[in-house]
Every structure is written in C-alpha cells, then in structure tokens.
Scaffold this active site. Structure first.
Site, PDB file in Angstrom:
ATOM      1  N   ASP A  96       0.800  -1.232   0.000  1.00 47.12           N
ATOM      2  CA  ASP A  96       0.000   0.000   0.000  1.00 47.12           C
ATOM      3  C   ASP A  96       0.828   1.275   0.000  1.00 47.12           C
ATOM      4  O   ASP A  96       0.356   2.327   0.412  1.00 47.12           O
ATOM      5  CB  ASP A  96      -0.913  -0.006   1.236  1.00 47.12           C
ATOM      6  CG  ASP A  96      -0.131  -0.283   2.512  1.00 47.12           C
ATOM      7  OD1 ASP A  96       1.083  -0.019   2.523  1.00 47.12           O
ATOM      8  OD2 ASP A  96      -0.739  -0.747   3.489  1.00 47.12           O
ATOM      9  N   GLU A 118      -0.252  -9.047  -1.405  1.00 48.05           N
ATOM     10  CA  GLU A 118      -0.802  -8.559  -0.123  1.00 48.05           C
ATOM     11  C   GLU A 118      -2.039  -7.686  -0.387  1.00 48.05           C
ATOM     12  O   GLU A 118      -2.133  -6.535   0.023  1.00 48.05           O
ATOM     13  CB  GLU A 118       0.235  -7.781   0.698  1.00 48.05           C
ATOM     14  CG  GLU A 118      -0.140  -7.589   2.147  1.00 48.05           C
ATOM     15  CD  GLU A 118       0.865  -6.721   2.906  1.00 48.05           C
ATOM     16  OE1 GLU A 118       0.780  -5.485   2.851  1.00 48.05           O
ATOM     17  OE2 GLU A 118       1.762  -7.293   3.540  1.00 48.05           O
ATOM     18  N   GLU A 132      -2.028   5.115   3.066  1.00 46.94           N
ATOM     19  CA  GLU A 132      -1.996   3.718   2.636  1.00 46.94           C
ATOM     20  C   GLU A 132      -3.371   3.119   2.360  1.00 46.94           C
ATOM     21  O   GLU A 132      -3.529   2.286   1.475  1.00 46.94           O
ATOM     22  CB  GLU A 132      -1.249   2.863   3.667  1.00 46.94           C
ATOM     23  CG  GLU A 132       0.249   3.120   3.743  1.00 46.94           C
ATOM     24  CD  GLU A 132       0.636   4.327   4.588  1.00 46.94           C
ATOM     25  OE1 GLU A 132      -0.267   4.959   5.194  1.00 46.94           O
ATOM     26  OE2 GLU A 132       1.835   4.650   4.656  1.00 46.94           O
ATOM     27  N   HIS A 205       6.983   5.059  12.606  1.00 41.60           N
ATOM     28  CA  HIS A 205       7.246   5.917  11.453  1.00 41.60           C
ATOM     29  C   HIS A 205       6.005   6.472  10.774  1.00 41.60           C
ATOM     30  O   HIS A 205       6.107   7.321   9.892  1.00 41.60           O
ATOM     31  CB  HIS A 205       8.052   5.151  10.400  1.00 41.60           C
ATOM     32  CG  HIS A 205       7.253   4.091   9.707  1.00 41.60           C
ATOM     33  ND1 HIS A 205       6.410   4.362   8.657  1.00 41.60           N
ATOM     34  CD2 HIS A 205       7.131   2.769   9.940  1.00 41.60           C
ATOM     35  CE1 HIS A 205       5.818   3.240   8.272  1.00 41.60           C
ATOM     36  NE2 HIS A 205       6.232   2.258   9.041  1.00 41.60           N
ATOM     37  N   ARG A 207       3.080   8.229   8.914  1.00 37.69           N
ATOM     38  CA  ARG A 207       2.869   9.632   8.563  1.00 37.69           C
ATOM     39  C   ARG A 207       1.824  10.289   9.470  1.00 37.69           C
ATOM     40  O   ARG A 207       2.000  11.413   9.918  1.00 37.69           O
ATOM     41  CB  ARG A 207       2.395   9.705   7.110  1.00 37.69           C
ATOM     42  CG  ARG A 207       3.107  10.717   6.252  1.00 37.69           C
ATOM     43  CD  ARG A 207       2.793  10.440   4.786  1.00 37.69           C
ATOM     44  NE  ARG A 207       4.010  10.042   4.086  1.00 37.69           N
ATOM     45  CZ  ARG A 207       4.813  10.874   3.436  1.00 37.69           C
ATOM     46  NH1 ARG A 207       4.528  12.139   3.392  1.00 37.69           N
ATOM     47  NH2 ARG A 207       5.902  10.449   2.843  1.00 37.69           N
ATOM     48  N   HIS A 238      13.805   5.029  12.285  1.00 35.86           N
ATOM     49  CA  HIS A 238      13.534   5.222  10.850  1.00 35.86           C
ATOM     50  C   HIS A 238      14.317   6.440  10.364  1.00 35.86           C
ATOM     51  O   HIS A 238      14.550   7.381  11.117  1.00 35.86           O
ATOM     52  CB  HIS A 238      12.023   5.444  10.702  1.00 35.86           C
ATOM     53  CG  HIS A 238      11.511   5.404   9.296  1.00 35.86           C
ATOM     54  ND1 HIS A 238      11.697   6.444   8.410  1.00 35.86           N
ATOM     55  CD2 HIS A 238      10.804   4.465   8.622  1.00 35.86           C
ATOM     56  CE1 HIS A 238      11.121   6.142   7.258  1.00 35.86           C
ATOM     57  NE2 HIS A 238      10.573   4.946   7.354  1.00 35.86           N
TER      58      HIS A 238
HETATM   59  C1  UD1 Z   1       6.908   4.912   3.391  1.00 38.01           C
HETATM   60  C2  UD1 Z   1       5.491   4.499   2.948  1.00 38.01           C
HETATM   61  C3  UD1 Z   1       4.783   3.747   4.073  1.00 38.01           C
HETATM   62  C4  UD1 Z   1       5.635   2.599   4.602  1.00 38.01           C
HETATM   63  C5  UD1 Z   1       7.011   3.124   4.981  1.00 38.01           C
HETATM   64  C6  UD1 Z   1       7.913   1.986   5.406  1.00 38.01           C
HETATM   65  C7  UD1 Z   1       4.234   5.980   1.447  1.00 38.01           C
HETATM   66  C8  UD1 Z   1       3.479   7.239   1.297  1.00 38.01           C
HETATM   67  N1  UD1 Z   1       4.713   5.702   2.655  1.00 38.01           N
HETATM   68  O1  UD1 Z   1       6.740   5.844   4.443  1.00 38.01           O
HETATM   69  O2  UD1 Z   1       3.563   3.234   3.583  1.00 38.01           O
HETATM   70  O3  UD1 Z   1       5.005   2.053   5.729  1.00 38.01           O
HETATM   71  O4  UD1 Z   1       7.603   3.765   3.843  1.00 38.01           O
HETATM   72  O5  UD1 Z   1       9.041   2.440   6.081  1.00 38.01           O
HETATM   73  O6  UD1 Z   1       4.402   5.270   0.489  1.00 38.01           O
HETATM   74  N2  UD1 Z   1      14.526   8.435   4.236  1.00 38.01           N
HETATM   75  C9  UD1 Z   1      15.898   8.383   4.052  1.00 38.01           C
HETATM   76  N3  UD1 Z   1      16.443   7.198   3.623  1.00 38.01           N
HETATM   77  C10 UD1 Z   1      15.729   6.087   3.388  1.00 38.01           C
HETATM   78  C11 UD1 Z   1      14.336   6.150   3.585  1.00 38.01           C
HETATM   79  C12 UD1 Z   1      13.750   7.324   3.993  1.00 38.01           C
HETATM   80  O7  UD1 Z   1      16.596   9.351   4.257  1.00 38.01           O
HETATM   81  O8  UD1 Z   1      16.291   5.061   3.009  1.00 38.01           O
HETATM   82  C13 UD1 Z   1      13.900   9.703   4.672  1.00 38.01           C
HETATM   83  C14 UD1 Z   1      13.831  10.746   3.542  1.00 38.01           C
HETATM   84  O9  UD1 Z   1      14.048  12.027   4.085  1.00 38.01           O
HETATM   85  C15 UD1 Z   1      12.381  10.615   3.078  1.00 38.01           C
HETATM   86  C16 UD1 Z   1      11.680  10.323   4.397  1.00 38.01           C
HETATM   87  O10 UD1 Z   1      12.574   9.461   5.097  1.00 38.01           O
HETATM   88  O11 UD1 Z   1      11.924  11.781   2.431  1.00 38.01           O
HETATM   89  C17 UD1 Z   1      10.308   9.691   4.314  1.00 38.01           C
HETATM   90  O12 UD1 Z   1      10.262   8.623   3.385  1.00 38.01           O
HETATM   91  P1  UD1 Z   1       8.852   8.268   2.670  1.00 38.01           P
HETATM   92  O13 UD1 Z   1       9.036   7.070   1.801  1.00 38.01           O
HETATM   93  O14 UD1 Z   1       8.272   9.478   2.058  1.00 38.01           O
HETATM   94  O15 UD1 Z   1       7.891   7.929   3.882  1.00 38.01           O
HETATM   95  P2  UD1 Z   1       7.917   6.776   4.953  1.00 38.01           P
HETATM   96  O16 UD1 Z   1       7.392   7.331   6.222  1.00 38.01           O
HETATM   97  O17 UD1 Z   1       9.217   6.085   4.940  1.00 38.01           O
HETATM   98  N1  UDP Z   2      12.905  -3.558   9.505  1.00 37.24           N
HETATM   99  C1  UDP Z   2      14.275  -3.629   9.290  1.00 37.24           C
HETATM  100  N2  UDP Z   2      15.101  -2.829  10.026  1.00 37.24           N
HETATM  101  C2  UDP Z   2      14.655  -1.968  10.968  1.00 37.24           C
HETATM  102  C3  UDP Z   2      13.240  -1.883  11.171  1.00 37.24           C
HETATM  103  C4  UDP Z   2      12.387  -2.679  10.410  1.00 37.24           C
HETATM  104  O1  UDP Z   2      14.739  -4.421   8.466  1.00 37.24           O
HETATM  105  O2  UDP Z   2      15.453  -1.289  11.604  1.00 37.24           O
HETATM  106  C5  UDP Z   2      12.003  -4.421   8.711  1.00 37.24           C
HETATM  107  C6  UDP Z   2      10.974  -5.211   9.506  1.00 37.24           C
HETATM  108  O3  UDP Z   2      11.462  -6.467   9.897  1.00 37.24           O
HETATM  109  C7  UDP Z   2       9.839  -5.351   8.527  1.00 37.24           C
HETATM  110  C8  UDP Z   2       9.921  -4.085   7.710  1.00 37.24           C
HETATM  111  O4  UDP Z   2      11.240  -3.581   7.873  1.00 37.24           O
HETATM  112  O5  UDP Z   2      10.057  -6.445   7.650  1.00 37.24           O
HETATM  113  C9  UDP Z   2       8.898  -3.107   8.232  1.00 37.24           C
HETATM  114  O6  UDP Z   2       9.169  -1.848   7.737  1.00 37.24           O
HETATM  115  P1  UDP Z   2       8.461  -0.546   8.259  1.00 37.24           P
HETATM  116  O7  UDP Z   2       8.053  -0.710   9.680  1.00 37.24           O
HETATM  117  O8  UDP Z   2       9.361   0.582   7.905  1.00 37.24           O
HETATM  118  O9  UDP Z   2       7.190  -0.431   7.299  1.00 37.24           O
HETATM  119  P2  UDP Z   2       5.686  -0.996   7.376  1.00 37.24           P
HETATM  120  O10 UDP Z   2       5.740  -2.466   7.555  1.00 37.24           O
HETATM  121  O11 UDP Z   2       4.988  -0.275   8.474  1.00 37.24           O
HETATM  122  O12 UDP Z   2       5.111  -0.598   6.048  1.00 37.24           O
END
Ligand code: UD1
Ligand code: UDP
Length: 375
Positions: A96, A118, A132, A205, A207, A238
């Site tokens: 999602d 999923e 999501e 994490h 939003r 995160h």
């Molecule tokens: C995204 C997904 C969420 C998922 C989550 C898993 C959307 C809208 N959100 O949310 O559904 O649960 O990922 O973790 O699709 N960043 C880094 N390095 C990384 C990753 C993230 O620096 O490797 C920082 C960046 O500043 C980025 C911010 O995190 O802009 C947010 O990342 P983003 O993918 O927009 O949102 P998540 O909260 O990670």
């Molecule tokens: N995860 C990871 N390292 C971390 C935290 C989470 O590898 O430090 C893995 C976790 O085991 C799971 C996935 O990342 O498989 C979950 O990711 P996240 O919580 O960011 O996203 P969500 O599942 O809420 O979309």
C-alpha cells in the site's frame, strides 16, 4: 515466455518482494525484471543486498523530506519509459505504499495487467493509515490478480465485488522472508546489552503519527522505562528526519533505551524474535512478531491486520499517552496478561506464498493456503 516485472521502492516492500524475485527467477517459463523506484534509498538498498537482488531498473526518486506529491509525480513520470521499453505481460506491486499505487496507476494508463501482492487489507478509514488505505483500495480497482494473504482479506475483496477467479489466498510473503533470517547463533552488541534485562523492541514511522501523536507515544514509553529499570529498550530509528528529531528529543538522556541506526532485515528479525515485547506502528512487525510469540502493542487507532488481534498476540493501544502507559505497564507487571499474549501463532502464512504466486503466474494448478491444514 512470460515477462513479469516487479516494482517496489521501500524497505517493507523489498522484504516482501525479494523472496518472490528469487522464486520467480527459478521458474523456467518466466522472465523476471526488477524495477525499484527507490522511494527509500539506504533502507531499500540494505534489503536488496541482504537478499542478493540486483535491480534491472532504478528510478532513484528519493528526496529528503519528500511529500506525497514529490513521490507520486516523480514515479509517474519516470516509470512510463520503463514500462514502454520492457512491455511486461504483468507487473507485480506489493502492499500500500505510494510506489505501489503510482505503479498500478501507470499500468492502468498503459493497460498492462497488475498483480497485487498482499491484497485485501483494509481499515475502511481513508485517513488511517494515511495515505496507505487509499493506495490499497485504489490498487484493488485495477488489479488483474489479487494475492490475498488470508481468507479474511479474500472475503473483503469478494465483498467489494472483485471476481472470485482473480483472487488467490497465498499467505503473506513476509513469512517466506522470515524463513531465511532468524538464526540461533545471532549476536549483536546491542542485543548482548539488552539481554541483561527484558528486551523491549520499538519502531515507529507512520505519517499520521508524526508530530504530537508520536511525542505522546514516546513520552508514555519513556515513563514506563524509567519506572522499570529491568527493561532494556532498543529502537532502530527510521531515517525520516522528522521521526529522528522527535525520538532524540523525547528519549534523550533516558538510560535504558538505545536509539540505533536502522537494522538490516536479518538483524531486525533476530531482535524481534528475542524480544520480551514490541511497541510499534509498523505493519510488517504486526505480521512478524506473532510467529515468535512476541506480544505487540500496536500504537495506532486502526489496524488492517485483525487476524493477529483475534489470535491474541496484538493489542491495539492507539496513541493516547495514558493508554499506552497502562498497557505497557500491565504487560510488565501481570504475568497472566503477558502469558495470554505470548504464544506463537502465524495467522499470516506458512512460508510458501511465493511458490503459490509463481504457480498462478505460470498458469499451474493453484492450491490456496489453508491455515487450518497447513498453518
Ligand atoms: C513509506 C510508505 C509507508 C511505509 C514506509 C515503510 C508511502 C506514502 N509511505 O513511508 O507506507 O510504511 O515507507 O518504512 O508510500 N529516508 C531516508 N532514507 C531512506 C528512507 C527514507 O533518508 O532510506 C527519509 C527521507 O528524508 C524521506 C523520508 O525518510 O523523504 C520519508 O520517506 P517516505 O518514503 O516518504 O515515507 P515513509 O514514512 O518512509
Ligand atoms: N525492519 C528492518 N530494520 C529496521 C526496522 C524494520 O529491516 O530497523 C524491517 C521489519 O522487519 C519489517 C519491515 O522492515 O520487515 C517493516 O518496515 P516498516 O516498519 O518501515 O514499514 P511498514 O511495515 O509499516 O510498512
């Protein structure tokens, strides 16, 4: 030869899609193409490396503090060329995220069939989780194949009018991933430290929790940790800078919590499996922890994963400070309540979801996952 393209971009999608990439690559009648959007960068690359998956395409769209507009526009603009060049017979998206939604939308525009891994998770509250719930409902509208993790997810899809012959109960591929990760001999310096007490594992994490809800969550946890020095909390933070700021401000100076960098997926699963309990707003952890008998307090107002709540290992505690404080304290102080939640169940799959999805794509006879027979 059927060309199957998998598109994913964030850490959880990668955890759930990499085992499927490996399974599809074993199938003689399928040509597998991997495209990452890199909605996440470091957190995605870590999972790709852990599973040894090398993408054929990398859209590299991540920007610091990206908005939903940034993600949507940048993926939509760059994936078109990839889809037009590759002309896949089917594109698989997972879950999602915005990566999954925008890819499904692009496929719809180009009339390319979509397979949704999923499928059928719902809260029916469009703002929770945000965005999501919208993403997954929208993907279902265009999906040619819906791979539902559970019978409940299938029933929701059928109730929404999806055709039965397009919905397959496969189990969740995250359970397939877990088969590769947890090891008896795993060690880690933070685990050695935490093992001297009760390991409390924390992630957050979402939003919709950024800002005050997350501060309330962390304040409640901190209070309990300060009252229970036997707890040793590990929190891989995160990479979202907003999350980092709140975590540092709310937990700064607290002696029995370690804020650490994101763990590799191998490390993360090994920490989870050894935890006394887990506090999280993550989707993936709600699926992973029950398998190890680790109780989870879900810091959200809604969950699309009621199977774990029904099985007794997940409890929804919202983001209210007092409610989280009470639920966390109770699990530490009341052995009976703890024992009631700490039993290993796996309502999300048997570890063979990827094989079932590959069978469907190859046109082989499909045997759905039946938790009563094989769980
Ligand atoms: C995204 C997904 C969420 C998922 C989550 C898993 C959307 C809208 N959100 O949310 O559904 O649960 O990922 O973790 O699709 N960043 C880094 N390095 C990384 C990753 C993230 O620096 O490797 C920082 C960046 O500043 C980025 C911010 O995190 O802009 C947010 O990342 P983003 O993918 O927009 O949102 P998540 O909260 O990670
Ligand atoms: N995860 C990871 N390292 C971390 C935290 C989470 O590898 O430090 C893995 C976790 O085991 C799971 C996935 O990342 O498989 C979950 O990711 P996240 O919580 O960011 O996203 P969500 O599942 O809420 O979309």
């Amino acid at each position: 030869m059927k060309k199957v393209m998998l598109v994913f971009g964030t850490r959880p999608e990668a955890v759930k899609m990499c085992p499927l990439v490996l399974e599809l690559k074993k199938r003689a009648s399928i040509e597998t193409v991997v495209c990452v959007t890199a909605q996440h960068r470091e957190m995605l690359d870590g999972v790709l490396a852990a599973f040894g998956v090398v993408p054929d395409w990398d859209l590299d769209i991540m920007k610091d503090r990206q908005t939903l507009f940034d993600i949507t526009v940048n993926i939509l603009n760059s994936i078109r060329e990839v889809l037009e060049k590759e002309r896949p017979d089917v594109v698989l998206v997972q879950g999602d995220t915005s990566t999954a939604f925008v890819t499904a939308l692009a496929c719809f525009y180009l009339q390319i069939p979509v397979g949704h891994v999923e499928a059928g998770l719902r809260t029916y509250d469009i703002y929770s989780p945000y965005p999501e719930e919208f993403n997954r409902e929208a993907i279902s509208l265009v999906a040619r194949y819906s791979f539902a993790p559970t019978a409940l997810a299938r029933d929701r899809l059928l109730a929404e009018g999806r055709k039965p012959e397009t919905v397959y109960v496969t189990g969740n591929t995250v359970i397939d991933a877990m088969r590769r990760t947890v090891r008896e001999d795993f060690t880690h310096p933070d685990l050695e430290w935490a093992k001297q007490g009760k390991l409390i594992f924390i992630t957050a994490h979402r939003r919709e929790n950024l800002g005050e809800p997350m501060r309330r969550m962390f304040r409640a946890i901190r209070k309990v940790l300060e009252e229970h020095p036997e707890c040793r909390a590990v929190y891989p933070v995160h990479m979202n800078p907003e999350v980092r700021k709140i975590a540092e401000e709310e937990f700064g100076g607290c002696a029995n919590i370690r804020l650490i960098e994101p763990l590799s997926v191998f490390e993360c699963h090994n920490f989870e499996a050894r935890s006394f309990l887990c506090l999280t707003d993550s989707g993936g952890l709600q699926e992973e922890c029950p398998g190890w008998g680790v109780p989870v307090l879900v810091m959200r107002d809604t969950t699309e994963r009621p199977e774990g709540v029904e099985a007794g290992t997940l409890r929804l505690v919202g983001t209210d400070e007092k409610t989280i404080y009470r639920a966390f304290t109770e699990l530490l102080e009341d052995e009976e309540v703890y024992a009631g939640m700490a039993h290993a169940v796996n309502p999300y799959g048997d570890g063979h979801a990827c094989e079932r999805i590959a069978d469907v794509l190859e046109g082989k006879p499909f045997v759905p996952w039946d938790p009563d027979e094989r769980g």
